[in-house]
Design a protein around this motif. Structure first.
Motif, PDB file in Angstrom:
ATOM      1  N   THR A 167       0.825  -1.214   0.000  1.00 34.57           N
ATOM      2  CA  THR A 167       0.000   0.000   0.000  1.00 34.57           C
ATOM      3  C   THR A 167       0.857   1.262   0.000  1.00 34.57           C
ATOM      4  OG1 THR A 167      -0.190   0.031   2.437  1.00 34.57           O
ATOM      5  CG2 THR A 167      -1.890  -1.161   1.193  1.00 34.57           C
ATOM      6  N   PHE A 168       2.105   1.163   0.456  1.00 32.83           N
ATOM      7  CA  PHE A 168       2.980   2.338   0.433  1.00 32.83           C
ATOM      8  C   PHE A 168       3.333   2.746  -0.995  1.00 32.83           C
ATOM      9  CE2 PHE A 168       4.761   1.106   4.848  1.00 32.83           C
ATOM     10  CZ  PHE A 168       3.679   1.719   5.463  1.00 32.83           C
ATOM     11  N   VAL A 169       3.362   1.770  -1.911  1.00 30.08           N
ATOM     12  CA  VAL A 169       3.834   2.060  -3.275  1.00 30.08           C
ATOM     13  C   VAL A 169       2.734   1.967  -4.336  1.00 30.08           C
ATOM     14  CG1 VAL A 169       6.192   1.351  -2.770  1.00 30.08           C
ATOM     15  CG2 VAL A 169       4.569  -0.340  -3.631  1.00 30.08           C
ATOM     16  N   ASN A 170       1.581   1.389  -3.999  1.00 34.50           N
ATOM     17  CA  ASN A 170       0.503   1.234  -4.984  1.00 34.50           C
ATOM     18  C   ASN A 170      -0.799   1.817  -4.445  1.00 34.50           C
ATOM     19  OD1 ASN A 170       2.102  -0.371  -6.860  1.00 34.50           O
ATOM     20  ND2 ASN A 170       1.886  -2.055  -5.403  1.00 34.50           N
ATOM     21  N   ARG A 171      -1.646   2.232  -5.353  1.00 33.38           N
ATOM     22  CA  ARG A 171      -2.961   2.744  -4.973  1.00 33.38           C
ATOM     23  C   ARG A 171      -4.006   1.689  -5.308  1.00 33.38           C
ATOM     24  NH1 ARG A 171      -5.840   7.868  -7.804  1.00 33.38           N
ATOM     25  NH2 ARG A 171      -6.173   6.291  -9.416  1.00 33.38           N
ATOM     26  N   TYR A 172      -4.729   1.259  -4.300  1.00 33.91           N
ATOM     27  CA  TYR A 172      -5.774   0.253  -4.475  1.00 33.91           C
ATOM     28  C   TYR A 172      -7.132   0.870  -4.182  1.00 33.91           C
ATOM     29  CZ  TYR A 172      -1.799  -2.936  -4.159  1.00 33.91           C
ATOM     30  OH  TYR A 172      -0.600  -3.565  -4.377  1.00 33.91           O
ATOM     31  N   CYS A 183      -5.380  -2.919   9.444  1.00 36.31           N
ATOM     32  CA  CYS A 183      -6.542  -2.068   9.218  1.00 36.31           C
ATOM     33  C   CYS A 183      -6.400  -0.744   9.955  1.00 36.31           C
ATOM     34  CB  CYS A 183      -7.809  -2.795   9.665  1.00 36.31           C
ATOM     35  SG  CYS A 183      -9.332  -1.959   9.210  1.00 36.31           S
ATOM     36  N   ARG A 184      -5.984  -0.798  11.223  1.00 38.59           N
ATOM     37  CA  ARG A 184      -5.804   0.430  12.003  1.00 38.59           C
ATOM     38  C   ARG A 184      -4.778   1.347  11.355  1.00 38.59           C
ATOM     39  NH1 ARG A 184      -6.666  -2.531  17.155  1.00 38.59           N
ATOM     40  NH2 ARG A 184      -4.530  -3.273  16.974  1.00 38.59           N
ATOM     41  N   GLU A 243      -3.368   6.268   8.546  1.00 36.95           N
ATOM     42  CA  GLU A 243      -2.613   6.917   7.472  1.00 36.95           C
ATOM     43  C   GLU A 243      -3.525   7.524   6.408  1.00 36.95           C
ATOM     44  OE1 GLU A 243       0.639   7.336   7.257  1.00 36.95           O
ATOM     45  OE2 GLU A 243       1.094   6.256   9.117  1.00 36.95           O
ATOM     46  N   ARG A 244      -4.840   7.411   6.618  1.00 37.61           N
ATOM     47  CA  ARG A 244      -5.841   7.926   5.673  1.00 37.61           C
ATOM     48  C   ARG A 244      -5.660   7.332   4.273  1.00 37.61           C
ATOM     49  NH1 ARG A 244      -8.679  12.206   7.807  1.00 37.61           N
ATOM     50  NH2 ARG A 244      -7.817  13.131   9.700  1.00 37.61           N
TER      51      ARG A 244
END
Length: 217
Positions: free
Chosen positions: A40-45, A63-64, A69-70
């Protein structure tokens, strides 16, 4: 639509990924919580399908972290625990939906699509542009009433262009949202797919190339 499947049981993870790809989704897979956060740090899902009972970094903590991190993706939490208290706990950590195992694959697909619609500005359930009509739920596209024989990637590109409502969509955005991380960003994959899509859509031409901006309908 780009989706991250987080599941530590590799056989189940690959089975889910394969089925979702056949539904036209771009799927990346992570086998533990730490790997999921790296993805998730490098890709947008649009959607993260998250097994709650992960080894090491628990699904609740993943999940938290995404919520704190919004991160814009919607979270669909999976778990073998099916009591009301378990579901309440999962939703309290920020999950957008909850699906107990075992589940019907068709329900998983429907819930992912529903969450994806909430992860972006609302679009109609049926996308229409002139004589072109696309039904994402039924995976059917037609022009002048004639059904189009589109590959999953061609369908995904057409869906993104229709949802953009006349906005130019860059090749980079198409690659990010319609392909998974295995795609080579330095290839002509997007250009080739758009070319094939144009041929299948027929005349008069619908897909316009916008210099230095991408493609639009």
């Amino acid at each position: 639509m780009r989706v991250l499947v987080v599941e530590d049981h590799r056989e189940l993870a690959e089975t889910l990924a394969g089925g979702l790809r056949r539904e036209g989704m771009a799927i990346d897979v992570a086998y533990d919580g730490a790997q999921a956060l790296e993805r998730t740090f490098v890709n947008r899902y649009e959607v993260v399908v998250l097994d709650r009972d992960l080894p090491g970094l628990h699904g609740d903590e993943v999940c938290r972290t995404l919520v704190s991190e919004r991160y814009p993706a919607r979270v669909l939490m999976l778990t073998a625990a099916a009591t009301i208290d378990d579901r309440v706990d999962g939703l309290s950590y920020g999950a957008d939906d909850y699906l107990p195992k075992p589940f019907a694959f068709a329900e998983l697909v429907a819930r992912i699509r529903a969450l994806a619609r909430r992860a972006q500005p609302a679009v109609p359930p049926i996308l229409v542009h002139g004589d072109l009509r696309l039904d994402p739920g039924r995976r059917v596209a037609t022009r002048t009433g004639r059904r189009l024989d589109l590959s999953p990637k061609e369908f995904a590109v057409l869906e993104l262009l229709l949802a953009a409502e006349g906005r130019a969509v860059s090749a980079e955005e198409l690659l990010e949202r319609a392909w998974d991380e295995a795609a080579d960003p330095f290839t002509a994959t997007v250009k080739v797919t758009v070319s094939r899509l144009r041929r299948k859509l027929g005349d008069p031409p619908l897909v316009e190339t916008v210099p230095h901006a991408g493609y639009r309908l």
